[in-house]
Write a protein that holds these residues in place. Structure first.
Motif, PDB file in Angstrom:
ATOM      1  N   LEU A  19     -36.019   7.133 -73.379  1.00 30.23           N
ATOM      2  CA  LEU A  19     -36.266   8.188 -74.255  1.00 30.23           C
ATOM      3  C   LEU A  19     -36.180   9.423 -73.679  1.00 30.23           C
ATOM      4  O   LEU A  19     -35.697  10.473 -74.083  1.00 30.23           O
ATOM      5  N   LEU A  20     -37.161   9.465 -72.322  1.00 27.67           N
ATOM      6  CA  LEU A  20     -37.119  10.797 -71.970  1.00 27.67           C
ATOM      7  C   LEU A  20     -35.809  11.272 -71.255  1.00 27.67           C
ATOM      8  O   LEU A  20     -35.503  12.537 -71.091  1.00 27.67           O
ATOM      9  N   ARG A  21     -34.751  10.380 -70.629  1.00 29.61           N
ATOM     10  CA  ARG A  21     -33.614  10.745 -70.010  1.00 29.61           C
ATOM     11  C   ARG A  21     -32.713  11.019 -71.132  1.00 29.61           C
ATOM     12  O   ARG A  21     -32.079  12.247 -71.036  1.00 29.61           O
ATOM     13  N   SER A  22     -32.742  10.611 -72.521  1.00 23.15           N
ATOM     14  CA  SER A  22     -32.138  10.964 -73.520  1.00 23.15           C
ATOM     15  C   SER A  22     -32.382  12.373 -73.879  1.00 23.15           C
ATOM     16  O   SER A  22     -31.594  13.180 -74.333  1.00 23.15           O
ATOM     17  N   THR A  23     -33.818  12.655 -73.978  1.00 26.33           N
ATOM     18  CA  THR A  23     -34.262  13.608 -74.442  1.00 26.33           C
ATOM     19  C   THR A  23     -33.778  14.934 -73.489  1.00 26.33           C
ATOM     20  O   THR A  23     -33.456  15.842 -74.293  1.00 26.33           O
ATOM     21  N   VAL A  24     -34.087  14.898 -72.479  1.00 20.30           N
ATOM     22  CA  VAL A  24     -33.660  15.702 -71.357  1.00 20.30           C
ATOM     23  C   VAL A  24     -32.310  16.064 -71.390  1.00 20.30           C
ATOM     24  O   VAL A  24     -31.738  17.051 -71.408  1.00 20.30           O
ATOM     25  N   TRP A  25     -31.458  15.117 -71.530  1.00 23.38           N
ATOM     26  CA  TRP A  25     -29.902  15.141 -71.410  1.00 23.38           C
ATOM     27  C   TRP A  25     -29.424  15.861 -72.700  1.00 23.38           C
ATOM     28  O   TRP A  25     -28.662  16.699 -72.643  1.00 23.38           O
ATOM     29  N   SER A  26     -29.976  15.451 -73.824  1.00 20.80           N
ATOM     30  CA  SER A  26     -29.607  16.266 -75.009  1.00 20.80           C
ATOM     31  C   SER A  26     -29.930  17.736 -75.129  1.00 20.80           C
ATOM     32  O   SER A  26     -28.951  18.490 -75.439  1.00 20.80           O
ATOM     33  N   LEU A  27     -31.294  18.086 -74.784  1.00 14.56           N
ATOM     34  CA  LEU A  27     -31.595  19.229 -74.918  1.00 14.56           C
ATOM     35  C   LEU A  27     -31.088  20.180 -73.730  1.00 14.56           C
ATOM     36  O   LEU A  27     -30.977  21.454 -74.041  1.00 14.56           O
ATOM     37  N   VAL A  34     -33.710  22.529 -69.810  1.00 14.01           N
ATOM     38  CA  VAL A  34     -34.660  22.789 -70.812  1.00 14.01           C
ATOM     39  C   VAL A  34     -36.047  22.807 -70.469  1.00 14.01           C
ATOM     40  O   VAL A  34     -36.589  22.357 -69.268  1.00 14.01           O
ATOM     41  N   HIS A  35     -36.930  23.634 -71.208  1.00  6.87           N
ATOM     42  CA  HIS A  35     -38.308  23.646 -70.617  1.00  6.87           C
ATOM     43  C   HIS A  35     -39.177  22.738 -71.294  1.00  6.87           C
ATOM     44  O   HIS A  35     -38.809  21.977 -72.305  1.00  6.87           O
ATOM     45  N   ILE A  36     -40.320  22.477 -70.300  1.00  6.12           N
ATOM     46  CA  ILE A  36     -41.035  21.226 -70.875  1.00  6.12           C
ATOM     47  C   ILE A  36     -41.633  21.415 -72.222  1.00  6.12           C
ATOM     48  O   ILE A  36     -41.780  20.231 -72.828  1.00  6.12           O
ATOM     49  N   ASN A  37     -41.960  22.439 -72.724  1.00  7.49           N
ATOM     50  CA  ASN A  37     -42.536  22.550 -73.811  1.00  7.49           C
ATOM     51  C   ASN A  37     -41.591  22.101 -74.953  1.00  7.49           C
ATOM     52  O   ASN A  37     -42.362  21.337 -76.039  1.00  7.49           O
ATOM     53  N   ARG A  38     -40.502  22.163 -74.959  1.00  3.55           N
ATOM     54  CA  ARG A  38     -39.417  21.792 -75.676  1.00  3.55           C
ATOM     55  C   ARG A  38     -39.470  20.314 -75.721  1.00  3.55           C
ATOM     56  O   ARG A  38     -39.092  19.509 -76.749  1.00  3.55           O
ATOM     57  N   PRO A  88     -31.211  17.091 -66.174  1.00  2.00           N
ATOM     58  CA  PRO A  88     -30.876  15.986 -65.557  1.00  2.00           C
ATOM     59  C   PRO A  88     -30.161  15.888 -64.102  1.00  2.00           C
ATOM     60  O   PRO A  88     -29.328  16.658 -63.586  1.00  2.00           O
ATOM     61  N   ALA A  89     -30.534  14.880 -63.295  1.00  6.70           N
ATOM     62  CA  ALA A  89     -30.108  14.759 -62.032  1.00  6.70           C
ATOM     63  C   ALA A  89     -28.627  14.272 -61.962  1.00  6.70           C
ATOM     64  O   ALA A  89     -28.083  13.299 -63.049  1.00  6.70           O
ATOM     65  N   THR A  90     -27.802  14.490 -61.004  1.00  2.00           N
ATOM     66  CA  THR A  90     -26.452  13.863 -60.852  1.00  2.00           C
ATOM     67  C   THR A  90     -26.484  12.572 -60.915  1.00  2.00           C
ATOM     68  O   THR A  90     -27.260  11.716 -60.162  1.00  2.00           O
ATOM     69  N   VAL A  91     -25.698  11.826 -61.630  1.00  2.00           N
ATOM     70  CA  VAL A  91     -25.645  10.338 -61.818  1.00  2.00           C
ATOM     71  C   VAL A  91     -24.909   9.705 -60.304  1.00  2.00           C
ATOM     72  O   VAL A  91     -23.724  10.292 -60.029  1.00  2.00           O
ATOM     73  N   ARG A  92     -25.631   8.748 -59.845  1.00  2.00           N
ATOM     74  CA  ARG A  92     -24.955   8.317 -58.577  1.00  2.00           C
ATOM     75  C   ARG A  92     -25.556   6.821 -58.641  1.00  2.00           C
ATOM     76  O   ARG A  92     -26.346   6.415 -59.086  1.00  2.00           O
ATOM     77  N   LEU A  93     -24.860   6.142 -57.552  1.00  2.00           N
ATOM     78  CA  LEU A  93     -25.163   4.788 -57.294  1.00  2.00           C
ATOM     79  C   LEU A  93     -25.888   4.663 -55.710  1.00  2.00           C
ATOM     80  O   LEU A  93     -25.870   5.588 -54.826  1.00  2.00           O
TER      81      LEU A  93
END
Length: 332
Positions: A19-27, A34-38, A88-93
């Motif tokens: 949920l947190l990954r999706s929230t930060v990614w979308s906002l 995105v600001h933490i308050n949002r 969001p941080a860069t996606v990597r393996l």
């Protein structure tokens, strides 16, 4: 016992981190941050639905959200910027040793990845891929396990510790009556005693450089290097950015009094018992290979169970000077 870092599947925790990954990614997508308050405002209703405590206050849930963001930052999925902004941080393996697969690190939500969800195994904070498809390995960069876990590199722990102590300049110091320090003196402690029992309030007329700590106003703990001359405090320096826990393991080695890790047979199966905290990079590394529990009635114990790559974890213990005792003992 409290359960941490995925010893047993915790689907609720898995969903909350996603949920947190999706929230930060979308906002963050429109502006890049995105600001933490949002984040807190948008994520709070869904977080409440997923919370095990249905009567939790908004303040308590916001504290959980902040803790979750910090955990994802520590895992490498999110990045906190100045001013309270997140990205969001860069996606990597990250390739795991001994054919244990890969970690999928970064802020992209799992359902946006070009891979079937059944190929992703979630363990607490971490997303595992046993065999990422070639299309994904061609698309994503690969980070080394040492880099991701932030393990320092050095010829030996003793060399590292001596380099830290020699590189920090101490200033002349005359303690006031209000100054009250504890000193880390493993040479005075009983053999193999836990590190939390190796702090003493006097120097016993020692001469040299000692690791010290004191509690400041409002409970903040401060660590320092203190020069002593026949027990008198004559020099002092703070330790900004220094891995104090790693320095404690170095001092254990210097005093020829290392701590130990004991292979233990418990009611729920075998685990490795430590009674001293690990440096944060080793904790990060170990949490990928298994999980940690801390008994409520024995909060000084750290019980690690490794589902994979156990020998890598044991070698990391040995590099800290920890005596690894493979002779199994039983405990409750």
């Amino acid at each position: 016992m409290d359960n941490f870092l995925g010893l047993e599947p915790d689907q609720s925790a898995d969903r909350q981190f996603e949920l947190l990954r999706s929230t930060v990614w979308s906002l963050a997508t429109p502006t890049g941050r995105v600001h933490i308050n949002r984040i807190l405002s948008v994520a709070l209703p869904a977080w409440r639905v997923q919370s095990e405590d249905k009567h939790a206050s908004d303040e308590g849930l916001r504290a959980e959200l902040r803790s979750g963001l910090s955990a994802l930052q520590d895992a490498g999925d999110l990045i906190e910027l100045r001013g309270g902004y997140w990205v969001p941080a860069t996606v990597r393996l990250v390739e795991l040793p001994q054919g244990a697969g890969h970690l999928l690190i970064g802020g992209m939500p799992s359902d946006l990845l070009p891979i079937g969800q059944d190929r992703i195994r979630v363990q607490g904070l971490y997303r595992h891929l046993s065999a990422p498809p070639a299309s994904l390995t061609r698309l994503l960069p690969c980070e080394s396990l040492a880099s991701w876990s932030r393990l320092p590199t050095y010829a030996s722990l003793l060399d590292w510790g001596r380099g830290v102590i020699d590189s920090i300049e101490r200033q002349p110091y005359s303690p006031s009556a209000q100054d009250s320090f504890e000193f880390y003196l493993p040479g005075r402690a009983r053999k193999a005693t836990p590190q939390f029992k190796r702090w003493f309030t006097d120097t016993e007329a020692a001469t040299g450089t000692l690791l010290a700590r004191r509690t400041r106003a409002y409970g903040a703990r401060e660590y320092r290097l203190i020069d002593v001359d026949s027990g008198r405090l004559v020099g002092s320096s703070t330790l900004p950015g220094i891995d104090v826990r790693r320095l404690m393991y170095c001092l254990d080695l210097e005093a020829q009094n290392p701590v130990s890790a004991q292979h233990t047979l418990g009611e729920d199966g075998p685990f490795w018992l430590l009674t001293s905290e690990l440096p944060r990079p080793e904790q990060r590394l170990f949490s990928v290979f298994g999980g940690l529990t801390v008994p409520e009635d024995r909060p000084f114990e750290r019980r690690w169970v490794f589902e994979r790559s156990e020998e890598v974890a044991l070698e990391a213990m040995r590099s800290l000077g920890i005596v690894v005792d493979t002779g199994s003992q039983r405990t409750r």
